[in-house]
Design a protein around this motif. Structure first.
Motif, mmCIF file in Angstrom:
data_model
loop_
_atom_site.group_PDB
_atom_site.id
_atom_site.type_symbol
_atom_site.label_atom_id
_atom_site.label_comp_id
_atom_site.label_asym_id
_atom_site.label_seq_id
_atom_site.Cartn_x
_atom_site.Cartn_y
_atom_site.Cartn_z
ATOM 1 N N ASP A 169 -10.175 0.749 23.214
ATOM 2 C CA ASP A 169 -11.152 -0.279 22.888
ATOM 3 C C ASP A 169 -10.651 -1.083 21.691
ATOM 4 N N TRP A 170 -10.469 -2.384 21.869
ATOM 5 C CA TRP A 170 -9.979 -3.207 20.766
ATOM 6 C C TRP A 170 -10.976 -3.260 19.612
ATOM 7 N N ARG A 171 -12.264 -3.120 19.941
ATOM 8 C CA ARG A 171 -13.279 -3.161 18.883
ATOM 9 C C ARG A 171 -13.102 -2.005 17.903
ATOM 10 N N LEU A 172 -12.910 -0.825 18.417
ATOM 11 C CA LEU A 172 -12.717 0.330 17.543
ATOM 12 C C LEU A 172 -11.364 0.249 16.832
ATOM 13 N N GLY A 173 -10.360 -0.297 17.538
ATOM 14 C CA GLY A 173 -9.054 -0.469 16.915
ATOM 15 C C GLY A 173 -9.091 -1.386 15.707
ATOM 16 N N LEU A 174 -9.977 -2.389 15.726
ATOM 17 C CA LEU A 174 -10.158 -3.269 14.569
ATOM 18 C C LEU A 174 -11.071 -2.652 13.520
ATOM 19 N N ALA A 175 -12.172 -2.043 13.964
ATOM 20 C CA ALA A 175 -13.175 -1.530 13.030
ATOM 21 C C ALA A 175 -12.651 -0.398 12.163
ATOM 22 N N CYS A 176 -11.679 0.361 12.661
ATOM 23 C CA CYS A 176 -11.204 1.530 11.910
ATOM 24 C C CYS A 176 -10.559 1.137 10.579
ATOM 25 N N TRP A 177 -10.138 -0.126 10.441
ATOM 26 C CA TRP A 177 -9.526 -0.549 9.177
ATOM 27 C C TRP A 177 -10.534 -0.617 8.044
ATOM 28 N N ALA A 178 -11.824 -0.589 8.379
ATOM 29 C CA ALA A 178 -12.848 -0.531 7.328
ATOM 30 C C ALA A 178 -12.738 0.759 6.520
ATOM 31 N N LEU A 179 -12.167 1.807 7.111
ATOM 32 C CA LEU A 179 -12.007 3.080 6.387
ATOM 33 C C LEU A 179 -11.131 2.912 5.153
ATOM 34 N N CYS A 180 -10.127 2.040 5.245
ATOM 35 C CA CYS A 180 -9.255 1.805 4.076
ATOM 36 C C CYS A 180 -10.048 1.207 2.921
ATOM 37 N N ALA A 181 -10.963 0.296 3.232
ATOM 38 C CA ALA A 181 -11.798 -0.295 2.186
ATOM 39 C C ALA A 181 -12.770 0.737 1.621
ATOM 40 N N VAL A 182 -13.282 1.604 2.473
ATOM 41 C CA VAL A 182 -14.187 2.666 2.012
ATOM 42 C C VAL A 182 -13.468 3.592 1.037
ATOM 43 N N ILE A 183 -12.228 3.931 1.339
ATOM 44 C CA ILE A 183 -11.443 4.808 0.461
ATOM 45 C C ILE A 183 -11.193 4.148 -0.891
ATOM 46 N N ALA A 184 -11.025 2.825 -0.889
ATOM 47 C CA ALA A 184 -10.739 2.111 -2.143
ATOM 48 C C ALA A 184 -11.975 1.935 -3.022
#
Length: 398
Positions: A169-184
């Motif tokens: 799913d391209w949607r999940l493939g894009l959304a997962c990058w939000a985790l990097c911002a959460v970690i920061a």
């Protein structure tokens, strides 16, 4: 003695904490941009996105960086830099997490703008944190966080398609990058809380009236230099693989040559920023990078296929003008507050200068059905970059 030792340890541990926070934030500064291109076909199919909206999507980053970045100093003066950076990361998290699930292309575009607005705030304010917390290591620390930025951008570009295939799913493939911002986010939330509890907040008040950077020649030199190097970078990103392919090279080799220009920025950017922070004037470095750019673009103009690796290396070297200009911004301001205003002005005006560049190059290619005229223009544009870099790099502060 024990008290003195504790006093030495606390600042050192605080610097390490701030350095980690800077690197984590920097990793996120291009994810929203570079993660889209590899799955743009899937996005267009999934949202029924037309060509006009897709073209607008490629222009939104520069527009957001220019417009929102200019507002950052005013917000930082009221709240302090750490709270605004934390807010920017929150906007980025929300935009990255929600935009893939937008029901239509217009909402996808608006949510992309939310994420990019967060990036714009962080973009402008990080140099002031470097100036405030690492006043004697500006070049080294700037180089470190620009390396982190490049790694984040490259990783997002390379990993989005494999993630999309893995998730199905391209949607999940894009959304997962939000985790990097959460970690920061956590370190910046802690720093924002410290500033509210009495620790001086960067840029909130320097004890002096704000400097009108628009009246300062060095600010305009930095803005023009930022704009010229951005123009070159966006032309390389947008057109270099096609230039090589039109010269008869395979798509695989063209992609590898383009990757070389990006990967060279990691070690070279780190070393160049460290060097720039140790010398009184950066004019010679800026002029030297421009000469590399003239050689690289002139080589492509003559024959892209004659020495493709050499041209790629030369253009990879000129791309390190980005960490250089960030270092110069931090060095030209006397105080963190002035650095914020310089950063906002240089980046805001610089990105506005850069907007027409890739469009002009594409239009010239279509009009002439070749790359000689566009590449001739790029050779000429290295001249104002050299001149602006010379004046921006002179040993003076405002």
């Amino acid at each position: 003695m024990a008290v003195l030792e504790e006093q030495r340890i606390r600042p050192r541990s605080g610097q390490v904490f701030t350095l980690v926070a800077l690197v984590l934030a920097a990793v996120n500064l291009r994810l929203a941009v570079t993660s889209v291109g590899p799955v743009l076909t899937e996005i267009r199919d999934g949202l029924g996105m037309g060509g006009a909206v897709a073209g607008l999507l490629t222009s939104v980053p520069v527009l957001c960086f220019a417009s929102i970045g200019l507002l950052a100093p005013r917000i930082a003066r009221r709240l302090g830099a750490p709270p605004v950076i934390a807010g920017g990361l929150l906007l980025l998290t929300a935009g990255l997490a929600v935009r893939p699930y937008a029901p239509n292309s217009v909402l996808f575009l608006l949510l992309s703008a939310v994420a990019l607005a967060g990036i714009a705030l962080v973009n402008v304010l990080l140099p002031s944190i470097v100036k405030d917390r690492f006043p004697t290591q500006v070049g080294t620390v700037t180089g470190l966080y620009t390396v982190a930025l490049n790694i984040g951008a490259t990783t997002a570009a390379a990993a989005t398609v494999p993630l999309t295939k893995s998730f199905g799913d391209w949607r999940l493939g894009l959304a997962c990058w939000a985790l990097c911002a959460v970690i920061a986010l956590p370190p910046w939330l802690l720093m924002a809380r410290s500033s509210r509890n009495g620790t001086p907040a960067t840029t909130r008040n320097d004890g002096a009236p704000p400097i009108r950077v628009i009246r300062q020649p060095v600010a305009w030199a930095l803005a023009v230099y930022f704009g010229m190097q951005s123009t070159s970078a966006y032309v390389i990103i947008g057109w270099l693989p096609q230039i090589y392919r039109d010269a008869g090279l395979s798509a695989e080799l063209a992609g590898l040559l383009f990757a070389t220009t990006s990967l060279l920025g990691v070690p070279l950017g780190m070393g160049l920023s460290a060097l720039a922070g140790r010398v009184r004037s950066q004019s010679g470095i800026a002029v030297g990078l421009g000469l590399f750019g003239i050689a690289g673009y002139a080589g492509l103009w003559a024959d892209p296929a004659a020495a493709p690796w050499l041209w790629a290396v030369l253009l990879g070297i000129v791309n390190t003008a980005f960490p250089l200009v960030l270092t110069m911004i931090a060095l030209r301001g006397r105080t963190p507050g002035t650095v914020v205003r310089l950063s906002a002005f240089a980046q805001g005006v610089g990105y506005l200068i850069a907007i027409p560049g890739p469009i002009l190059i594409g239009a010239l290619h279509d009009a002439t059905d070749g790359w000689r005229a566009p590449l001739g223009v790029m050779v000429c544009l290295m001249v104002p970059q050299i001149i602006a870099g010379f004046f921006a790099g002179r040993d003076r502060q405002i």
